[in-house]
Design a protein around this motif. Structure first.
Motif, short mmCIF file in Angstrom:
data_model
loop_
_atom_site.label_atom_id
_atom_site.label_comp_id
_atom_site.label_asym_id
_atom_site.label_seq_id
_atom_site.Cartn_x
_atom_site.Cartn_y
_atom_site.Cartn_z
N TYR A 1 0.59 -1.33 -0.14
CA TYR A 1 0.10 0.09 0.00
C TYR A 1 0.73 1.40 0.10
CZ TYR A 1 -4.13 -2.72 1.49
OH TYR A 1 -5.12 -3.56 1.39
N SER A 2 1.86 1.34 0.95
CA SER A 2 2.74 2.51 1.03
C SER A 2 3.55 2.63 -0.52
CB SER A 2 3.72 2.32 1.94
OG SER A 2 3.25 2.30 3.36
N SER A 3 3.99 1.63 -1.25
CA SER A 3 4.91 1.72 -2.02
C SER A 3 3.79 2.28 -3.21
CB SER A 3 5.17 0.33 -2.78
OG SER A 3 6.29 -0.40 -1.83
N ALA A 4 2.64 1.88 -3.24
CA ALA A 4 1.69 2.41 -4.37
C ALA A 4 1.51 3.93 -4.04
CB ALA A 4 0.03 1.81 -4.23
N ARG A 5 1.22 4.39 -2.93
CA ARG A 5 1.12 5.56 -2.63
C ARG A 5 2.27 6.62 -3.02
NH1 ARG A 5 -3.92 8.02 -0.65
NH2 ARG A 5 -2.46 9.74 -0.30
N ILE A 6 3.53 6.07 -2.45
CA ILE A 6 4.59 6.88 -2.93
C ILE A 6 5.04 7.06 -4.32
CG2 ILE A 6 7.28 6.33 -3.06
CD1 ILE A 6 7.10 5.29 -0.46
N LEU A 7 4.62 6.05 -5.18
CA LEU A 7 4.85 6.08 -6.47
C LEU A 7 3.64 7.21 -7.28
CD1 LEU A 7 5.33 2.49 -7.33
CD2 LEU A 7 7.24 4.23 -7.66
N ARG A 8 2.59 6.89 -6.90
CA ARG A 8 1.47 7.75 -7.36
C ARG A 8 1.51 9.13 -6.93
NH1 ARG A 8 -0.08 5.21 -11.77
NH2 ARG A 8 -1.42 3.61 -11.27
N GLU A 9 2.02 9.37 -5.65
CA GLU A 9 2.10 10.70 -5.10
C GLU A 9 3.41 11.46 -5.94
OE1 GLU A 9 2.06 10.42 -0.91
OE2 GLU A 9 -0.17 10.19 -0.86
N ALA A 10 4.29 10.74 -6.47
CA ALA A 10 5.49 10.99 -6.86
C ALA A 10 5.17 11.36 -8.59
CB ALA A 10 6.66 10.28 -7.00
N GLY A 11 3.85 11.06 -9.04
CA GLY A 11 3.50 11.26 -10.45
C GLY A 11 3.58 10.07 -11.24
N PHE A 12 3.60 8.86 -10.89
CA PHE A 12 3.73 7.60 -11.69
C PHE A 12 2.32 7.53 -12.30
CE2 PHE A 12 3.15 3.13 -12.19
CZ PHE A 12 3.97 2.75 -13.26
N ALA A 13 2.29 7.44 -13.58
CA ALA A 13 1.01 7.30 -14.36
C ALA A 13 0.96 5.83 -15.16
CB ALA A 13 0.93 8.37 -15.50
N GLY A 14 1.85 5.18 -14.94
CA GLY A 14 1.86 3.96 -15.60
C GLY A 14 1.00 2.90 -14.88
N GLU A 15 0.94 1.76 -15.46
CA GLU A 15 0.08 0.68 -14.73
C GLU A 15 0.77 0.27 -13.28
OE1 GLU A 15 -1.04 -3.99 -15.77
OE2 GLU A 15 -1.08 -2.60 -17.17
N LEU A 16 -0.14 0.12 -12.37
CA LEU A 16 0.36 -0.28 -11.06
C LEU A 16 -0.48 -1.47 -10.71
CD1 LEU A 16 2.16 0.40 -8.46
CD2 LEU A 16 0.18 2.02 -7.74
N ARG A 17 0.14 -2.71 -10.44
CA ARG A 17 -0.47 -3.94 -10.43
C ARG A 17 -0.32 -4.55 -9.32
NH1 ARG A 17 1.05 -7.67 -15.23
NH2 ARG A 17 0.20 -6.03 -16.41
N ALA A 18 -1.31 -4.63 -8.39
CA ALA A 18 -1.40 -5.58 -7.20
C ALA A 18 -1.09 -7.03 -7.76
CB ALA A 18 -2.37 -5.27 -6.19
N VAL A 19 -0.35 -7.85 -7.11
CA VAL A 19 -0.14 -9.23 -7.56
C VAL A 19 -0.14 -9.98 -6.29
CG1 VAL A 19 0.72 -8.86 -9.86
CG2 VAL A 19 2.56 -9.24 -7.85
N GLY A 20 -0.46 -11.12 -6.33
CA GLY A 20 -0.27 -12.27 -5.25
C GLY A 20 -1.59 -12.55 -4.28
N ASP A 21 -1.36 -12.68 -2.89
CA ASP A 21 -2.42 -12.99 -2.10
C ASP A 21 -3.25 -11.96 -1.78
OD1 ASP A 21 -3.90 -14.93 -0.25
OD2 ASP A 21 -2.53 -14.61 1.06
N LEU A 22 -4.39 -11.56 -2.72
CA LEU A 22 -5.25 -10.47 -2.78
C LEU A 22 -6.73 -11.25 -2.62
CD1 LEU A 22 -4.13 -8.71 -6.06
CD2 LEU A 22 -3.16 -8.44 -3.77
N LEU A 23 -7.17 -10.24 -1.32
CA LEU A 23 -8.68 -10.78 -1.12
C LEU A 23 -9.51 -9.64 -1.64
CD1 LEU A 23 -7.84 -12.04 2.62
CD2 LEU A 23 -7.74 -13.39 0.41
N VAL A 24 -10.91 -10.06 -1.73
CA VAL A 24 -11.67 -9.35 -2.01
C VAL A 24 -11.93 -8.05 -1.06
CG1 VAL A 24 -13.72 -10.38 -1.02
CG2 VAL A 24 -14.19 -9.14 -3.08
N ASP A 25 -11.83 -8.31 0.12
CA ASP A 25 -11.94 -7.25 1.22
C ASP A 25 -10.82 -6.05 0.99
OD1 ASP A 25 -13.91 -8.93 2.05
OD2 ASP A 25 -12.63 -9.64 3.73
N GLN A 26 -9.71 -6.42 0.38
CA GLN A 26 -8.84 -5.38 0.27
C GLN A 26 -8.84 -4.67 -1.27
OE1 GLN A 26 -5.88 -8.86 0.40
NE2 GLN A 26 -4.49 -7.55 1.87
N ILE A 27 -9.28 -5.23 -2.17
CA ILE A 27 -9.06 -4.36 -3.39
C ILE A 27 -9.63 -3.29 -3.63
CG2 ILE A 27 -8.93 -6.79 -4.65
CD1 ILE A 27 -11.71 -6.54 -5.54
#
Length: 161
Positions: free
Chosen positions: A82-108
């Motif tokens: 979650y922190s990695s995503a925020r860091i990248l988006r807040e810095a202006g990253f506009a590319g695809e940001l893909r969550a992979v792995g043990d993802l649950l419906v409660d988290q998405i």
């Protein structure tokens, strides 16, 4: 009722690269992501994979050449991505940001709010459950990277973030 920011649409399904949900209109990256260390050691990679313990800030000087960042969630309880995503988006990253792995419906829904726009869970998520999760909370209290305006701004007349 689903939030109109997250409508179910054609193409929101399992794709050849195992991405189950994708909220982008550009073409998916069709090559494998390299580790952060490998990415930093080469000049031609455009896809990188962040593992728990990697520092997303190491990628900030290179955002202009990255098309895809995969963030691995090896277990659902590991929230460092979650922190990695925020860091990248807040810095202006506009590319695809893909969550992979043990993802649950409660988290998405929360992952989407942090800036993830593609999801590749280890185990497929029921599309109806996912659509409900993406639209569960139409109003938010914190600033988000998904374009929704926090409710406190709406109360004071702001209509866009």
């Amino acid at each position: 009722m689903a939030d109109t920011n997250f409508p179910a649409r054609e193409g929101l399904g399992v794709s050849p690269d195992e991405v189950q949900f994708r909220f982008r209109s550009d073409e998916p990256v069709d090559h494998a992501a390299v580790t952060v260390d490998s990415f930093l050691d080469q000049s031609n990679a455009t896809a990188v994979r962040i593992e728990p313990g990697d520092d997303a800030r190491a990628l900030l000087p290179h955002l202009d050449r990255i098309a895809l960042v995969e963030v691995n969630f090896p277990v659902f309880g590991d929230g460092r991505g979650y922190s990695s995503a925020r860091i990248l988006r807040e810095a202006g990253f506009a590319g695809e940001l893909r969550a992979v792995g043990d993802l649950l419906v409660d988290q998405i829904g929360f992952l989407r709010r942090c800036g993830f726009d593609a999801f590749a869970p280890d185990q497929p998520i029921n599309p109806e459950d996912a659509n409900a999760a993406f639209g569960r909370w139409p109003e938010v209290y914190q600033p988000t990277t998904d374009g929704r305006v926090p409710i406190w701004q709406l109360r004071h007349g702001a209509s866009h973030g």
